[in-house]
Motif scaffolding. Sequence first.
Motif, short mmCIF file in Angstrom:
data_model
loop_
_atom_site.label_atom_id
_atom_site.label_comp_id
_atom_site.label_asym_id
_atom_site.label_seq_id
_atom_site.Cartn_x
_atom_site.Cartn_y
_atom_site.Cartn_z
N SER A 1 0.83 -1.21 0.00
CA SER A 1 0.00 0.00 0.00
C SER A 1 0.87 1.26 0.00
O SER A 1 0.57 2.24 -0.70
CB SER A 1 -0.93 0.00 1.22
OG SER A 1 -1.83 -1.06 1.18
N LEU A 2 1.93 1.21 0.78
CA LEU A 2 2.85 2.35 0.82
C LEU A 2 3.52 2.54 -0.53
O LEU A 2 3.66 3.69 -1.02
CB LEU A 2 3.89 2.13 1.92
CG LEU A 2 4.96 3.20 2.10
CD1 LEU A 2 4.35 4.56 2.39
CD2 LEU A 2 5.93 2.81 3.21
N LEU A 3 3.92 1.47 -1.17
CA LEU A 3 4.56 1.56 -2.48
C LEU A 3 3.58 2.11 -3.52
O LEU A 3 3.97 2.90 -4.39
CB LEU A 3 5.06 0.18 -2.91
CG LEU A 3 6.27 -0.37 -2.12
CD1 LEU A 3 6.46 -1.85 -2.42
CD2 LEU A 3 7.52 0.40 -2.47
N ILE B 1 6.53 13.26 -0.77
CA ILE B 1 7.34 12.09 -0.42
C ILE B 1 8.09 12.34 0.89
O ILE B 1 8.19 11.47 1.77
CB ILE B 1 8.33 11.76 -1.55
CG1 ILE B 1 7.59 11.25 -2.79
CG2 ILE B 1 9.39 10.77 -1.09
CD1 ILE B 1 6.98 9.89 -2.63
N ALA B 2 8.62 13.56 1.05
CA ALA B 2 9.43 13.87 2.23
C ALA B 2 8.64 13.71 3.52
O ALA B 2 9.20 13.34 4.56
CB ALA B 2 9.99 15.29 2.13
N ARG B 3 7.32 13.98 3.48
CA ARG B 3 6.50 13.85 4.68
C ARG B 3 6.56 12.44 5.26
O ARG B 3 6.42 12.25 6.46
CB ARG B 3 5.05 14.19 4.36
CG ARG B 3 4.75 15.67 4.24
CD ARG B 3 4.77 16.32 5.62
NE ARG B 3 4.38 17.71 5.56
CZ ARG B 3 3.15 18.15 5.82
NH1 ARG B 3 2.20 17.29 6.17
NH2 ARG B 3 2.88 19.43 5.75
N ARG B 4 6.75 11.42 4.40
CA ARG B 4 6.68 10.04 4.87
C ARG B 4 8.06 9.39 4.96
O ARG B 4 8.16 8.19 5.24
CB ARG B 4 5.75 9.24 3.96
CG ARG B 4 4.35 9.78 3.99
CD ARG B 4 3.35 8.97 3.19
NE ARG B 4 2.94 7.76 3.87
CZ ARG B 4 1.86 7.04 3.51
NH1 ARG B 4 1.11 7.46 2.49
NH2 ARG B 4 1.54 5.94 4.16
N LEU B 5 9.12 10.16 4.71
CA LEU B 5 10.46 9.63 4.89
C LEU B 5 10.80 9.58 6.38
O LEU B 5 10.23 10.30 7.19
CB LEU B 5 11.49 10.47 4.14
CG LEU B 5 11.41 10.44 2.61
CD1 LEU B 5 12.44 11.39 2.02
CD2 LEU B 5 11.61 9.03 2.07
#
Length: 837
Positions: free
Chosen positions: A18-20, A40-44
């Motif tokens: 799901s994350l991918l 993208i940076a929010r979830r790094l």
Amino acid sequence: MIATAPKRIQLVEDETQSLLMWAESIQRSEATFFEKAQKIARRLGAHYRADRLTEVGFWTPDLTGDIIQSEDRIVLEVYTPTEDIDFRIPEQTVTFKKVQIPLVKQGEFVWGVIEGMRPGRRDRAGCFYWLRYTDQDGRVHIIRDPLAYSLPYGVFAPAELYDMRLLQRQRADRSYFRRTGSSYSDADIPRLDAPTNILQIHVKTASSQGTFEGLTEIYQCISDKLAVGETLTAEEAVYAGYDAIQLLPVEPTIEYRREDSHIDYEFFALLPEQPTVAEADGTDKDTAAPVSKITQAVLRKPDTQNWGYDVPILGSGATNPAVLGSLRPDEVIDFIATLHNFSEGPIQLIYDLVYGHADNQALEVMNHQFFKGPNMYGQDLNHQLPQVRAILLEMQRRKINTGADGIRVDGGQDFRFFNPLTDRIEQDDAYLLAMSDVVQDINGYRRLMFTVFEDGRPWPQEGWEEISRYRELIEQKPESFQWGPLIFAHNTPSLRGFWDRKWRRVGEVIFQGDRWITGCGNDDTLRRGTQVETNKPINWNLGKTLPDVLHKAYNNPATQLWVCGFSPGLPMDFINANVGAPWGFFRNTDDQYGVKVVSEEISFLDWQIEPEMYELPEFFPQLKQMGFRDFQQLQDFSKTLQEAMVTTDYNLQEVATICSQCLGPNTDSCELPTLAELNESSLAGFLVNLDVPKLKKFAMAFMEDGHDLCNVSRAYDQIDGDIALFHLILRQYRRRHPWLQENLTGHDRFNRISDDRRTVFYGVRSNPHEPGTSPILMVAHMGGEPFTIDLEAWLGLTMEEWEVAIATPDLNLDTDLKNLSHFTLKDSQGVLFERKK
């Protein structure tokens, strides 16, 4: 809390997919490269979710093409402590279960959702983690998390997974954010108003503990006393009366590294591993679960000392563990909540953010896409690369989400890039303004930060001190502030005639300085004050010794009266200047350049240390143990070191040879001391066979002893109670008259009386929003010989209509100010008048 048995740690396939899919949808969208990078940076990083799973993401642009052939070479390496970690003891050996979880690579990113990872909390350690990959040649490489929330053992250690949701839910200032922020249902996000005065603090030296806990204790005590009407002591008054506190950078700093072995001093030192029983008998061979191993690590409580600007960038969203007594992120929240719940009204917290450059040590812990190339500080950051730009802004977002109210952007002039469209080097103002617009979100309440820019462009162009405007960013973002010309590093008020020479800048402050940070003493100016050559024309009216001169120059009653009681702008003071404590740029984080740094700080001995102070047993213990028991010998050796570093172009071997032969009153003679003299001075062991390692040992001792002396608690007993109370009264006066921040109008007057013997500032101004209200009148002697004040002649006033509101402490109302028509002021004296009602 007793450590519980860890659950099995493993990848959750469906959640990872799901994350991918989410990440793929972002990359396939029609958004700009930068917009994609921001999402993208929010979830790094590593996020402990509400469903008790841990989501991890790493940006790995170096792991592309032929570098990695098999995904199983990329694993999340997780260390789970099997016993309690006591975060307060200096050193301990802890046992961990280590497990490696294969992650999934997708383009430049690596993703995974993990179950079984334990989050850290106030009362327990979480799992530690980093990314490990093996290249084609079998070499192991570590990728650290730049966006980590907790780095209790520094930037070279694995990061700690932390329960940030729990931390935010439990904070004691939740009502403050409800009052000052907007919920998601609100259309507009409020920007916080500017304070009326700021206190600058270096956490490591601002309390006896040198931690956030120490500051929390100080401010809670002050708050409690004021709540019941108790009088503050002098050592409490120097902290009080401010409605904002600006911390010197509290990001993780560089750490001490040598070229040989790190294990003897690194904070997280892994020991050789042992296989688990299960691994030894092969019971895990046929299962899909990752095999765990037992490993141990020596954990040392970080003891880095640094002024804060030597940053590796990694972990900038977290807090330097050396200023956390508990090594827990909760400690910062506790301090901020204490400020927000202060009995006399909330005190704002301002972070000093360093994103204009990185120390060279950053090359060891960050991928090279973050950097454009070397500069005088280390490395230029690659702000123009969308993913770097997004990650840096995300670091800032996570930082301010601890509860800050404002930001101070360091070195705005350093944010530059080559624009191929114009073929010029240009300022990246768009990025600077974006920093101001990062939205804070705490428990669903959003706010925009009060913003201060430090920007001395066209620095480093020759003559920048005189041609800098300090207005470029204010003009683009009028609600922001910039450091003004009199708060910058070239402020040296210990010199005779300083304020007369700065008259043009003084006029700018008066008539256009409403959005400038004003004042005289800060970390940079005070440090520059110690670098003034002692053969310059010093203003000896300020004191009988150089330390007396320096302390009064940067905590001057007349200057404070003019700045806080009359001038526009936003005044800022420095706690070390308020106390009269020493200050210098000392760091124990450097092996390579340590001797060079010390050679540049040697004048600290002239300007900050009295000989009798050196004789006290608690000061300079390491240097005395090395043999420098006599202050004059230390000065002589240090000056020889300083000169040798310049003449040899920093060749340490040649410097060691010169220094071994030059000790004594006449350092130019280079006479070798006799054996009897050496034995008598107890320096024989140090000077005999003086070499580069001994020089580095001297540099480390000098910096650690000097740093210890800079702790303000060591100077509490030297605080002048009258001066401390006078400055507190001034701060309270300005808070009652917020209109003083605004520029003078055409109805106001400000001028000087100046010649080669003295400089006096004087003026009169009124509240522009309430015509007819009582105006204020100010006169301040800024340097030189005594002078008779005649305000009636200078301003055409009748002094019988005025009364003294505030006078510097050494003026007596019944004698010195008996006749307001004609009275005499000495250097550093001043009076603030109000019209009689």
